[in-house]
Design an enzyme around this catalytic site. Structure first.
Site, PDB file in Angstrom:
ATOM      1  N   THR A   1       0.457  11.154 -10.318  1.00  0.00           N
ATOM      2  CA  THR A   1       1.087   9.915 -10.755  1.00  0.00           C
ATOM      3  C   THR A   1       0.257   9.277 -11.855  1.00  0.00           C
ATOM      4  O   THR A   1      -0.937   9.549 -11.973  1.00  0.00           O
ATOM      5  CB  THR A   1       1.186   8.912  -9.575  1.00  0.00           C
TER       6      THR A   1
ATOM      7  N   GLY B   1      -0.722   9.169  -4.690  1.00  0.00           N
ATOM      8  CA  GLY B   1      -1.136   9.951  -3.526  1.00  0.00           C
ATOM      9  C   GLY B   1       0.069  10.538  -2.830  1.00  0.00           C
ATOM     10  O   GLY B   1       1.128  10.723  -3.427  1.00  0.00           O
TER      11      GLY B   1
END
Length: 290
Positions: free
Chosen positions: A158, A209
């Site tokens: 990300t 995550g």
């Protein structure tokens, strides 16, 4: 007073060299500083920072995408304006260069918060957003060999940014791409306000995550709620990461509060992140927590 913190994902592994990412993250912060000095809004700067991260091809977002199990490139993004609590999001978007720009268009040009799949793509086309003409030539498959898990498990990658502008407004933006064999149609925390992205009058947060865990604890919003209840930003962010770790998840987050404090805790090996403090300090780190 202005401040900024950004991240390039919590999948970093110590055996890899991140000189290119470190140099680029510093470049992004240096490009955003004069914009903040000139009085641009937190939302504009957060969007611009994430566009630079998406376009670099260095991170698992935007140009750095890898295909899902069906061979399709499905990208997600969201952003939130803390001063108004307006939010926009796209999930499983195919065929467009900057998901964060599409997410902002959803926020500003529709009555909705989230568009997904074909509907998101049709909307992006209607808005004249920049398409990807040749997927094979455009996407780089960044992050191969990082701390991402095998197909069928919860992989991650990300980018994101949190910004405090001169008017005291906070904003956050987050973007992610197809990572290492995810199931078609899978959406993690990134496109979900409160889970992967949040901004209000107290704090702005962007998460990275194993998104399924971040969703289950409303990770990004929980940080701001803890700060509103009187916790320090450092304690609030660490408590959220600890809760995710106790559930078996890994990752990290970046956060910024209305006083310009920044935090970047993670429980993975590393998290690529960079920052600008209110006193003008620019820093970049991969393996040390802030």
């Amino acid at each position: 007073m202005t401040a900024l913190i950004l991240h390039g994902g919590a999948g970093a592994r110590r055996e890899r060299n991140y000189d290119a990412e470190i140099a680029h993250m510093r470049q992004v912060v240096e490009a955003m500083k004069p914009r903040l000095d000139a009085g641009e809004s937190a939302l504009d700067v957060a969007t611009a920072a994430v566009v630079m991260l998406e376009d670099s091809g260095l991170y698992v977002a935007g140009k750095g995408a890898s295909p899902n199990l069906a061979g399709a490139y499905e990208l997600d993004a969201s952003l939130m304006d803390g001063s108004t609590k307006r939010a926009g999001s796209v999930a499983a978007l195919q065929g467009f260069r900057n998901p964060v720009v599409a997410a902002r268009a959803v926020m500003e040009r529709t009555p909705h918060v989230m568009l997904v799949g074909e509907g998101a793509a049709l909307f992006a086309q209607d808005q004249g957003l920049e398409p990807v003409a040749d997927e094979a030539a455009w996407y780089t498959g960044a992050g191969q060999g990082e701390d991402n898990h095998p197909p069928g498990t919860l992989s991650h990658g990300t980018v994101g940014a949190c910004v405090l502008d001169a008017a005291g407004r906070l904003a956050a933006a987050t973007s992610t791409a197809g990572v290492f064999g995810k199931m078609p149609g899978r959406a993690g925390d990134t496109p979900i306000p409160a889970a992967g992205t949040w901004a209000d009058g107290h704090a702005a947060t962007s998460c990275t995550g194993q998104g399924e865990y971040f969703i289950r604890v409303a990770a990004a919003a929980q940080v701001a709620w803890r700060v509103a209840a009187g916790q320090s930003l450092a304690d609030a962010t660490q408590a959220v990461i600890d809760e995710i770790g106790q559930m078996g998840g890994d990752g990290g987050l970046i956060a910024l509060d209305a006083a310009g404090n920044i935090a970047a805790p993670f429980n993975s090996q590393g998290m690529k992140h960079a920052w600008l403090t209110p006193d003008g300090e620019i820093g970049v780190e991969v393996f040390e927590r802030r």
